[in-house]
Write a protein that holds these residues in place. Sequence first.
Motif: not given
Length: 154
Positions: A121-139, A147-149
Amino acid sequence: MKLRLLDAADSRRCAELEEVLFPGDNPWPEHAFLSEIAAPHTLYLGVSEGDSLWAYAGMARLGPEGDPEFEIHTIGVDPSHQRQGLARMLMDELMAVADAHAGRVFLEVRTDNDPAIALYEAYGFARQGIRRNYYQPSGADAYTMLRNARSSRR
């Protein structure tokens, strides 16, 4: 501390750090780092002191030449060297490359990784959405961030 390009010889250390940093989420093995470091569309950087690699980051350049996009693949800092500005050194360089090409930058980050989220966020990134269970195997879930151009050429 010195910022430098990673090479094949750094793959083992990067994989070792991944094991420490991301033990429950399928850390990248050495062969994945070898492949990514060698790819022509990626930039992999490290921060080292002498023969010791303390931090690493990787980003891919995607899309057409005239309208590139970038995706941060990974960033990690040895726990004994966290909170010393190493992640910022890496991010400064990655964002300078994206800005030189006026490209947007995407990434995914665990929703519970507050230090990384604050950094992005300090570099200008903004949250766009959530990917559920993206990281595996932890879930664990991940935020997608953008971050826009920006351009240092304009």
